[in-house]
Design an enzyme around this catalytic site. Structure first.
Site, PDB file in Angstrom:
ATOM      1  N   GLY A   1       4.784 -10.911   5.325  1.00  0.00           N
ATOM      2  CA  GLY A   1       5.202 -11.954   6.240  1.00  0.00           C
ATOM      3  C   GLY A   1       4.707 -11.752   7.654  1.00  0.00           C
ATOM      4  O   GLY A   1       4.554 -12.720   8.415  1.00  0.00           O
TER       5      GLY A   1
ATOM      6  N   GLU B   1       1.380 -13.217   7.624  1.00  0.00           N
ATOM      7  CA  GLU B   1       1.542 -14.670   7.513  1.00  0.00           C
ATOM      8  C   GLU B   1       1.893 -15.303   8.864  1.00  0.00           C
ATOM      9  O   GLU B   1       1.458 -16.418   9.158  1.00  0.00           O
ATOM     10  CB  GLU B   1       2.602 -14.996   6.464  1.00  0.00           C
ATOM     11  CG  GLU B   1       2.097 -14.744   5.043  1.00  0.00           C
ATOM     12  CD  GLU B   1       3.185 -14.904   4.001  1.00  0.00           C
ATOM     13  OE1 GLU B   1       2.985 -15.692   3.064  1.00  0.00           O
ATOM     14  OE2 GLU B   1       4.239 -14.235   4.113  1.00  0.00           O
TER      15      GLU B   1
ATOM     16  N   ALA C   1       8.880  -9.077   5.576  1.00  0.00           N
ATOM     17  CA  ALA C   1      10.297  -9.288   5.294  1.00  0.00           C
ATOM     18  C   ALA C   1      11.083  -7.981   5.369  1.00  0.00           C
ATOM     19  O   ALA C   1      10.563  -6.899   5.080  1.00  0.00           O
ATOM     20  CB  ALA C   1      10.470  -9.906   3.907  1.00  0.00           C
TER      21      ALA C   1
ATOM     22  N   GLU D   1       2.644  -8.667  -1.382  1.00  0.00           N
ATOM     23  CA  GLU D   1       3.901  -9.099  -2.003  1.00  0.00           C
ATOM     24  C   GLU D   1       3.960  -8.886  -3.512  1.00  0.00           C
ATOM     25  O   GLU D   1       5.024  -8.578  -4.061  1.00  0.00           O
ATOM     26  CB  GLU D   1       4.171 -10.577  -1.685  1.00  0.00           C
ATOM     27  CG  GLU D   1       4.663 -10.837  -0.276  1.00  0.00           C
ATOM     28  CD  GLU D   1       3.551 -11.020   0.737  1.00  0.00           C
ATOM     29  OE1 GLU D   1       3.833 -11.500   1.842  1.00  0.00           O
ATOM     30  OE2 GLU D   1       2.386 -10.690   0.411  1.00  0.00           O
TER      31      GLU D   1
END
Length: 266
Positions: free
Chosen positions: A117, A120, A72, A140
């Site tokens: 992310g 991910e 992110a 995170e």
């Protein structure tokens, strides 16, 4: 090879041979950090690829030399109010879901950092090819949130609940060799060869029946987490979509005639 840009930061390359498309993360100045704009572009690109019946496999790649994706965009989020973050959530979630729900086989080509992310996005793919520079992880909790792009669900499906818990709770980064040993990535290749090897794998995949590939992926994904009896029903339903298809007829004919199939894709 044709190219189509989705916004400023996402590129789709359709390779002329082999029915393979590249979904390219192209925000090099930010190491492919996923901003709101980039998330929207990813969603749009995935929608287009999912609707393209000529595409049989997708490779997720990066233009940055030292990173796949660092997750992110925390610089953007630093200016967010709570209301801003709440408004952004469905936008970013749609991007990760877009990759996860692509109906054809997907291969991630990972080098350098694939964190949060970014990892991910790779986990949303069916196969992860990584070179020896890769560093992966879900850090995170070290910044006060949890993996929100599917990590808490996808990682344990790869490596088991206890291993996923250790990795997520510790927020540690895992280098390429250990990542391969733990099953965080599927193929470990020489430095600089992740894209080439991922494209080669996608090319081999795309030589098979497009009807069969989509049905096999659907059975694999829908069957996860079900008990065996229910999973076999999912498989049977997917089998029935292939058994009476033109691809099945062509595949059997080509086998008996000792020639390469010319898949009708229906």
């Amino acid at each position: 090879m044709s190219e189509e840009r989705f916004g400023e930061f996402v590129l789709v390359r359709r390779h002329e041979q082999g029915h393979v498309a590249e979904l390219v993360l192209d925000r090099p100045k930010a190491m492919n950090a996923v901003s709101t704009e980039m998330a929207r572009s990813l969603t749009g690109a995935c929608t287009a690829l999912g609707e393209d019946r000529d595409v049989r496999a997708v490779v997720l790649t990066s233009t940055h030399e030292r990173a796949f994706c660092v997750g992110a965009d925390l610089k953007e989020r630093n200016s967010f109010s709570d209301a801003d973050l709440l408004r952004q959530r469905p936008v970013t979630r749609a991007a990760y879901t877009g990759v996860l729900e692509l109906p054809v086989p997907t291969v991630a080509a990972v080098h350098g950092f694939a964190l949060g992310g970014g990892f991910e996005l790779a986990l949303a793919c069916d196969v992860i090819v990584a070179d020896r520079t890769a560093v992966v992880g879900l850090p995170e909790v070290s910044v006060g949130v949890i993996p929100g792009g599917g990590g808490t669900q996808l990682l344990p499906r790869r490596v088991g609940a206890a291993r996923a818990a250790e990795l997520i709770f510790s927020a540690r980064r895992v280098e390429a060799v250990e990542a391969a040993e733990l099953g965080l990535v599927d193929q470990l290749v020489d430095e600089g060869r992740d894209r080439e090897e991922a494209l080669a794998l996608a090319g081999r995949i795309a030589g098979n029946s497009p009807v069969g590939l989509r049905a096999a992926k659907r059975a694999l994904r829908l069957g996860q987490g079900l008990d065996l009896r229910a999973g076999l029903e999912v498989e049977d339903a997917a089998w029935r979509t292939t058994a009476f298809s033109g691809d099945r007829a062509e595949g059997v004919a080509a086998f008996n005639e000792r020639r390469k199939p010319q898949w009708p894709g229906e």
